[in-house]
Design a protein around this motif. Structure first.
Motif, mmCIF file in Angstrom:
data_model
loop_
_atom_site.group_PDB
_atom_site.id
_atom_site.type_symbol
_atom_site.label_atom_id
_atom_site.label_comp_id
_atom_site.label_asym_id
_atom_site.label_seq_id
_atom_site.Cartn_x
_atom_site.Cartn_y
_atom_site.Cartn_z
ATOM 1 N N LYS A 61 -41.112 24.746 -17.547
ATOM 2 C CA LYS A 61 -41.310 25.587 -18.566
ATOM 3 C C LYS A 61 -40.104 25.255 -19.709
ATOM 4 O O LYS A 61 -39.420 26.205 -20.437
ATOM 5 N N ASP A 62 -39.657 23.975 -19.610
ATOM 6 C CA ASP A 62 -38.426 23.358 -20.453
ATOM 7 C C ASP A 62 -38.784 23.578 -21.844
ATOM 8 O O ASP A 62 -40.004 23.659 -22.217
ATOM 9 N N ALA A 63 -38.037 23.871 -22.765
ATOM 10 C CA ALA A 63 -38.336 23.628 -24.141
ATOM 11 C C ALA A 63 -39.043 22.371 -24.489
ATOM 12 O O ALA A 63 -38.732 21.330 -23.785
ATOM 13 N N LYS A 64 -39.583 22.212 -25.892
ATOM 14 C CA LYS A 64 -40.318 21.148 -26.096
ATOM 15 C C LYS A 64 -39.303 20.027 -26.441
ATOM 16 O O LYS A 64 -38.074 20.185 -26.894
ATOM 17 N N ALA A 65 -39.724 18.916 -26.303
ATOM 18 C CA ALA A 65 -38.817 17.580 -26.446
ATOM 19 C C ALA A 65 -38.053 17.752 -27.671
ATOM 20 O O ALA A 65 -36.942 17.372 -28.058
ATOM 21 N N THR A 66 -38.721 18.003 -28.864
ATOM 22 C CA THR A 66 -38.426 17.885 -29.962
ATOM 23 C C THR A 66 -37.443 19.259 -30.498
ATOM 24 O O THR A 66 -36.429 18.928 -31.188
ATOM 25 N N ASP A 67 -37.396 20.127 -29.815
ATOM 26 C CA ASP A 67 -36.691 21.233 -29.948
ATOM 27 C C ASP A 67 -35.365 20.959 -29.275
ATOM 28 O O ASP A 67 -34.089 21.218 -29.696
ATOM 29 N N ILE A 68 -35.375 20.022 -27.776
ATOM 30 C CA ILE A 68 -34.229 19.602 -27.281
ATOM 31 C C ILE A 68 -33.518 18.568 -28.018
ATOM 32 O O ILE A 68 -32.211 18.784 -28.415
ATOM 33 N N ASN B 107 -48.606 12.806 -15.430
ATOM 34 C CA ASN B 107 -47.763 11.755 -15.299
ATOM 35 C C ASN B 107 -46.982 11.703 -16.655
ATOM 36 O O ASN B 107 -46.558 10.698 -16.802
ATOM 37 N N ASP B 108 -47.023 12.837 -17.305
ATOM 38 C CA ASP B 108 -46.104 12.794 -18.576
ATOM 39 C C ASP B 108 -44.497 12.586 -18.346
ATOM 40 O O ASP B 108 -44.054 12.817 -17.294
ATOM 41 N N LEU B 109 -44.069 11.629 -19.355
ATOM 42 C CA LEU B 109 -42.793 11.285 -19.309
ATOM 43 C C LEU B 109 -41.902 11.744 -20.502
ATOM 44 O O LEU B 109 -42.564 11.203 -21.531
ATOM 45 N N GLU B 110 -41.240 12.744 -20.415
ATOM 46 C CA GLU B 110 -40.522 12.999 -21.667
ATOM 47 C C GLU B 110 -39.165 13.095 -21.528
ATOM 48 O O GLU B 110 -38.447 13.588 -20.607
ATOM 49 N N LEU B 111 -38.014 12.065 -22.039
ATOM 50 C CA LEU B 111 -36.899 11.801 -21.683
ATOM 51 C C LEU B 111 -36.127 12.148 -23.195
ATOM 52 O O LEU B 111 -36.690 11.651 -24.314
ATOM 53 N N VAL B 112 -34.830 12.853 -23.170
ATOM 54 C CA VAL B 112 -34.048 13.132 -24.367
ATOM 55 C C VAL B 112 -32.783 12.161 -23.863
ATOM 56 O O VAL B 112 -31.911 12.568 -23.052
ATOM 57 N N PHE B 113 -32.526 11.241 -24.811
ATOM 58 C CA PHE B 113 -31.266 10.309 -24.881
ATOM 59 C C PHE B 113 -30.049 11.060 -25.604
ATOM 60 O O PHE B 113 -30.587 10.877 -27.004
ATOM 61 N N VAL B 114 -28.974 11.484 -25.335
ATOM 62 C CA VAL B 114 -28.054 11.893 -26.186
ATOM 63 C C VAL B 114 -26.857 10.896 -26.168
ATOM 64 O O VAL B 114 -26.194 10.578 -24.923
ATOM 65 N N ARG C 63 -37.461 16.103 -19.352
ATOM 66 C CA ARG C 63 -38.087 17.504 -19.886
ATOM 67 C C ARG C 63 -39.503 17.382 -19.442
ATOM 68 O O ARG C 63 -40.135 16.458 -18.974
ATOM 69 N N ARG C 64 -39.642 18.641 -18.573
ATOM 70 C CA ARG C 64 -41.128 18.954 -17.720
ATOM 71 C C ARG C 64 -41.668 20.037 -18.214
ATOM 72 O O ARG C 64 -40.930 21.214 -18.287
#
Length: 149
Positions: A82-89, A118-125, A77-78
């Motif tokens: 303008k990706d959705a918020k990590a919590t929303d994903i 340098n933010d890093l936001e990852l969603v693992f499904v 997520r970046r």
């Protein structure tokens, strides 16, 4: 806002990004959230915690996740896209996978203390079965999924 599951990255890329972030000079606040049928748990990077300690906790949780559900799809997520918020994903992924058994959704956020460069936001499904992972990708990846607001 519709949720788009896009920007898939490989497991190796995700682990390299985590390693670089936690081994670099940047200072972060971070949290790791795990949601599954068993419930939801969160680990945060406390003020007195060293990067190595947080990295160790993240590694341990990801190993346990791998042992339980080893077929992963990882989304990056970046903010600049303008990706959705990590919590929303995460919430959308958890909701959409209710028909699959043994799914674990993990969100890792490392947010810079000084800036967001340098933010890093990852969603693992994470799925128990590979055919569930393939089905999820065919059904939802790159397609708008209405938010549940």
């Amino acid at each position: 806002m519709a949720i788009l599951f896009k920007t898939v990255i490989t497991e190796n890329s995700a682990f390299e990004m985590i390693e670089q972030a936690l081994s670099g000079a940047s200072q972060y606040d971070g949290y790791l959230n795990v949601a599954s049928d068993a419930g939801e748990t969160a680990t945060s990077w406390g003020p007195a915690m060293h990067a190595e300690e947080f990295k160790s906790e993240v590694s341990e949780i990801l190993r346990a996740t791998w042992d339980a559900a080893r077929f992963w799809v990882i989304y990056e997520r970046r903010e600049e896209r303008k990706d959705a918020k990590a919590t929303d994903i995460r919430n959308a992924a958890f909701h959409l996978t209710r028909g699959y058994s043994g799914v674990i959704v993990v969100t890792l956020s490392l947010l810079g203390k000084r800036d967001s460069d340098n933010d890093l936001e990852l969603v693992f499904v994470c799925f128990e079965q590979d055919f569930h992972r393939r089905n999820f990708r065919v059904r939802y990846e790159g397609k708008p999924v209405p938010s549940r607001d």
